[in-house]
Design a protein around this motif. Structure first.
Motif, PDB file in Angstrom:
ATOM      1  N   GLN A   1       0.713  -1.028   0.285  1.00 51.31           N
ATOM      2  CA  GLN A   1      -0.524  -0.233  -0.205  1.00 51.31           C
ATOM      3  C   GLN A   1       1.098   1.229   0.227  1.00 51.31           C
ATOM      4  N   TYR A   2       2.138   1.110   0.434  1.00 50.51           N
ATOM      5  CA  TYR A   2       2.684   2.300   0.463  1.00 50.51           C
ATOM      6  C   TYR A   2       4.210   2.565  -0.987  1.00 50.51           C
ATOM      7  N   SER A   3       3.374   1.617  -1.921  1.00 54.32           N
ATOM      8  CA  SER A   3       4.851   0.996  -2.933  1.00 54.32           C
ATOM      9  C   SER A   3       4.963   2.907  -3.600  1.00 54.32           C
ATOM     10  N   LYS A   4       3.897   2.947  -3.820  1.00 53.14           N
ATOM     11  CA  LYS A   4       3.764   3.855  -5.035  1.00 53.14           C
ATOM     12  C   LYS A   4       3.962   5.046  -4.393  1.00 53.14           C
ATOM     13  N   MET A   5       4.058   5.878  -3.344  1.00 54.92           N
ATOM     14  CA  MET A   5       4.976   6.777  -2.523  1.00 54.92           C
ATOM     15  C   MET A   5       6.180   6.232  -1.686  1.00 54.92           C
ATOM     16  N   GLY A   6       6.332   5.463  -2.194  1.00 50.76           N
ATOM     17  CA  GLY A   6       7.561   5.336  -1.325  1.00 50.76           C
ATOM     18  C   GLY A   6       8.162   5.382  -3.332  1.00 50.76           C
ATOM     19  N   HIS A   7       7.652   4.964  -4.328  1.00 52.10           N
ATOM     20  CA  HIS A   7       8.503   4.793  -5.288  1.00 52.10           C
ATOM     21  C   HIS A   7       8.227   6.196  -6.017  1.00 52.10           C
ATOM     22  N   ASP A   8       7.274   7.103  -5.751  1.00 46.61           N
ATOM     23  CA  ASP A   8       7.041   8.459  -6.640  1.00 46.61           C
ATOM     24  C   ASP A   8       7.944   9.476  -5.568  1.00 46.61           C
ATOM     25  N   TYR A   9       7.829   9.671  -4.354  1.00 47.38           N
ATOM     26  CA  TYR A   9       8.261  10.617  -3.848  1.00 47.38           C
ATOM     27  C   TYR A   9       9.900  10.399  -2.395  1.00 47.38           C
ATOM     28  N   ILE A  10       9.568   9.482  -1.548  1.00 47.10           N
ATOM     29  CA  ILE A  10      10.160   9.005  -0.720  1.00 47.10           C
ATOM     30  C   ILE A  10      11.885   8.746  -1.201  1.00 47.10           C
TER      31      ILE A  10
END
Length: 176
Positions: free
Chosen positions: A140-149
């Motif tokens: 569930q956090y993969s998009k946020m991790g890939h795109d931002y973090i």
């Protein structure tokens, strides 16, 4: 009036020339490996990521998808992410190197670039490891991790290194 801007124009011209030379050299490198799938440097990074993940207990196998020029990470029996050319951070490294050499300061420029490239390589490998683990364990956090973090990790590292170069080397008074 132009005389006042001569140092700035020299730095800008050096940056543009170095950036374009490195960019064209990298594109030539990529074009020479198209038929083999992912380029050797990107594949080397993927192998290092798999090695670290295996050491951390995340059993990782690589699947080389030659027609699509990518490598898939198969982590604990699930395909979690894929490595493409853009994951190798070379485009960011080219920008970094051009900036550092624009403020050329002799031999210490080469030493700083070499040490920085090692640091950026390690940061990039750890960034991909982190992304794979998050995608595997917390999708569930993969998009946020890939795109931002995780982009912030590599770009932040570059900015910190630039600031170190400018503050401690490029603008340091040679007479003091």
């Amino acid at each position: 009036m132009l005389k006042d801007f001569k140092p700035v124009l020299g730095i800008l011209l050096r940056f543009i020339i170095i950036y374009l030379v490195l960019l064209f050299a990298y594109q030539f490198y990529l074009n020479s490996f198209k038929v083999y799938g992912l380029d050797p440097y990107s594949h080397f990074i993927a192998e290092n990521v798999a090695f670290i993940q295996n050491k951390l207990g995340y059993t990782t196998l690589l699947y080389n998808d030659i027609p699509k020029e990518q490598v898939w990470f198969y982590v604990n029996n699930i395909y979690v992410t894929r490595m493409v050319e853009g994951c190798n951070a070379i485009s960011v490294i080219i920008l970094f190197v051009a900036f550092i050499f624009a403020f050329y300061k002799g031999t210490k420029t080469f030493v700083f670039v070499a040490a920085s490239l090692v640091a950026l390589y390690v940061m990039n490998v750890l960034r991909i490891v982190g992304l794979n683990i998050i995608t595997r364990d917390h999708p569930q956090y993969s998009k946020m991790g890939h795109d931002y973090i995780f982009p912030a990790v590599i770009y932040g590292s570059v900015v910190v290194l630039w600031l170190v170069w400018i503050k401690f080397f490029a603008l340091k008074n040679e007479n003091s």
